[in-house]
Design a protein around this motif. Sequence first.
Motif, short mmCIF file in Angstrom:
data_model
loop_
_atom_site.label_atom_id
_atom_site.label_comp_id
_atom_site.label_asym_id
_atom_site.label_seq_id
_atom_site.Cartn_x
_atom_site.Cartn_y
_atom_site.Cartn_z
N GLN A 37 10.17 -0.43 -4.03
CA GLN A 37 11.16 0.19 -2.84
C GLN A 37 10.05 -0.40 -1.72
OE1 GLN A 37 13.79 1.60 -1.70
NE2 GLN A 37 14.41 1.39 -3.66
N ALA A 38 8.72 -1.05 -2.41
CA ALA A 38 7.91 -1.26 -1.26
C ALA A 38 7.99 -2.22 -0.47
CB ALA A 38 6.62 -1.33 -2.11
N SER A 39 8.59 -3.15 -1.01
CA SER A 39 9.56 -4.00 -0.16
C SER A 39 10.26 -3.69 1.06
CB SER A 39 9.91 -5.50 -0.91
OG SER A 39 9.14 -6.18 -1.73
N PRO A 205 -5.20 -4.83 -13.67
CA PRO A 205 -5.02 -4.20 -12.55
C PRO A 205 -4.39 -3.39 -11.64
CG PRO A 205 -6.84 -5.36 -12.36
CD PRO A 205 -5.84 -5.96 -13.21
N VAL A 206 -3.14 -3.70 -11.77
CA VAL A 206 -2.40 -2.85 -10.14
C VAL A 206 -2.25 -1.58 -10.08
CG1 VAL A 206 -0.04 -3.11 -9.51
CG2 VAL A 206 -0.34 -4.66 -11.00
N ASN A 207 -2.99 -1.90 -8.61
CA ASN A 207 -3.03 -0.08 -8.02
C ASN A 207 -1.89 0.26 -6.89
OD1 ASN A 207 -5.87 -0.08 -10.44
ND2 ASN A 207 -6.35 -0.88 -8.34
N GLY A 208 -1.08 1.15 -7.61
CA GLY A 208 -0.42 1.15 -6.48
C GLY A 208 -1.09 1.98 -4.98
N THR A 209 -0.97 1.62 -4.58
CA THR A 209 -0.84 2.84 -2.77
C THR A 209 0.42 2.72 -2.04
OG1 THR A 209 -3.07 1.28 -2.83
CG2 THR A 209 -2.25 2.15 -1.05
N PHE A 250 -3.09 7.90 -4.48
CA PHE A 250 -2.80 9.41 -5.37
C PHE A 250 -1.45 9.27 -6.13
CE2 PHE A 250 -6.86 9.81 -3.43
CZ PHE A 250 -7.82 9.51 -4.18
N ASP A 251 -0.44 9.40 -4.66
CA ASP A 251 0.92 9.41 -5.39
C ASP A 251 1.39 8.66 -5.43
OD1 ASP A 251 3.20 10.70 -4.68
OD2 ASP A 251 3.39 11.12 -3.15
N LYS A 252 2.02 8.00 -6.47
CA LYS A 252 2.58 7.36 -6.86
C LYS A 252 4.11 7.35 -7.53
CE LYS A 252 -1.41 5.56 -8.37
NZ LYS A 252 -2.12 5.00 -7.42
N THR A 253 4.77 8.67 -6.36
CA THR A 253 5.87 8.63 -5.68
C THR A 253 6.71 7.14 -4.74
OG1 THR A 253 6.41 10.07 -4.84
CG2 THR A 253 5.64 10.18 -7.18
N VAL A 278 11.44 11.80 15.46
CA VAL A 278 11.07 11.25 13.63
C VAL A 278 12.46 10.91 13.66
CG1 VAL A 278 10.26 11.18 11.79
CG2 VAL A 278 9.15 11.80 13.63
N VAL A 279 13.27 10.02 13.55
CA VAL A 279 14.02 9.50 12.90
C VAL A 279 14.66 9.65 11.81
CG1 VAL A 279 16.33 7.65 13.89
CG2 VAL A 279 15.20 8.37 15.55
N SER A 280 13.60 8.46 11.15
CA SER A 280 14.03 8.35 9.97
C SER A 280 12.69 8.52 9.38
CB SER A 280 14.61 7.11 9.33
OG SER A 280 13.78 5.29 9.89
N HIS A 281 12.26 8.74 7.54
CA HIS A 281 10.90 8.62 6.99
C HIS A 281 10.90 8.12 5.62
CE1 HIS A 281 7.32 11.39 5.34
NE2 HIS A 281 7.58 10.11 5.57
N LYS A 282 10.57 7.32 5.71
CA LYS A 282 10.11 6.21 4.53
C LYS A 282 8.83 5.98 3.56
CE LYS A 282 14.97 3.83 6.01
NZ LYS A 282 15.00 1.89 5.90
N ALA A 283 9.63 5.85 2.56
CA ALA A 283 8.28 5.72 1.36
C ALA A 283 7.87 4.62 0.37
CB ALA A 283 7.19 7.10 1.04
#
Length: 347
Positions: A37-39, A205-209, A250-253, A278-283
Amino acid sequence: MKVDYFIVGLGLAGVAFCEQLRKANKSLLVFDNNSQQASLVAAGMYNPVILKRFTEVWMAKEQLALAQPYYKELERLLNVKLDYKLKLYRRFASIEEQNIWFTASDKPNLEPYLSTTLVPNKSPQIDAPYNLGEVFEAGRVDTTVLISNYRTYLKSHSQIVTDGFQYEALQIEAETLQYKNHEANHIVFCEGFGLKQNPFFNYLPVNGTKGEVLTINVPGLKIDYAIKSSVFIMPNSDEDYYVGATYSRFDKTNNPTEDGKAELSSKLKTFLKAPFEVVSHKAGVRPTVNDRRPLVGTHASHKNLHVLNGLGSRGVMISPYAAKQLFNFIENKQPLNPEIAIGRYTI
């Protein structure tokens, strides 16, 4: 079905490599199940300066030179608006920050991008007693519109399979690859943080942020520019604005959190004096690398397996450059920039 390339993943990296293939008249088949979902949650801002430290983005000039015509071409192909030129201001928190800005603007590589004229804050709803500094060559790409329309384009050409890719079903031979009833000469993995599950490249070494962004509604704010302070606020539509972003190692979800929402809201309130909703909140989880460089190259043992990953938080700007590097490496035997080549890491 026989094609030149399989591509796994359709984020910014996958789209950019598809475009290299399309322009070269190479056939392709994409596998993507929307798992990364990052992109899609990225606000899509691009600029050539790291505004936390007032330093140049790595190879900013080269990246911009490719990215600007690349998005124009995509707008023509998809018949949508993607690239929005946007004024970007850095809010100064002190006289000391102003001085650091002016020192940075004297450097040859930053001079084209940093204005030496302080911009007075004209919005009564923004607190900026030390004024603003303008960054040139900034903008926003609507990544959600880009990826959804590109998926539609691929579907119309029967070039996408919307299933998860099953690594165990890939049969690797010296000159060809077999996947179920499909055959290809090469495969490029553009999976973002999903690379962690890839048995061929999971040593990288992909470190998800994790990054979280808000869309907020601010009646009457009426700013048509972006401001970067402890967080950024950027116009979206009407009275809606993007606010971001958090950085969690730390959170990879891909799940939005109350902590992330509270952090963004708290930082925003340090300079936004107006009430907001706040209308929407995404991660999403960005594929980041410690040395802040992409991961581009070919598997040490399988010469038809390739990777295009690690674009981090600057995928909008760097994806055309990284994709062109990989394409020229595979097809034209041109050497990769050693700073992005996966040879810097060993299995």
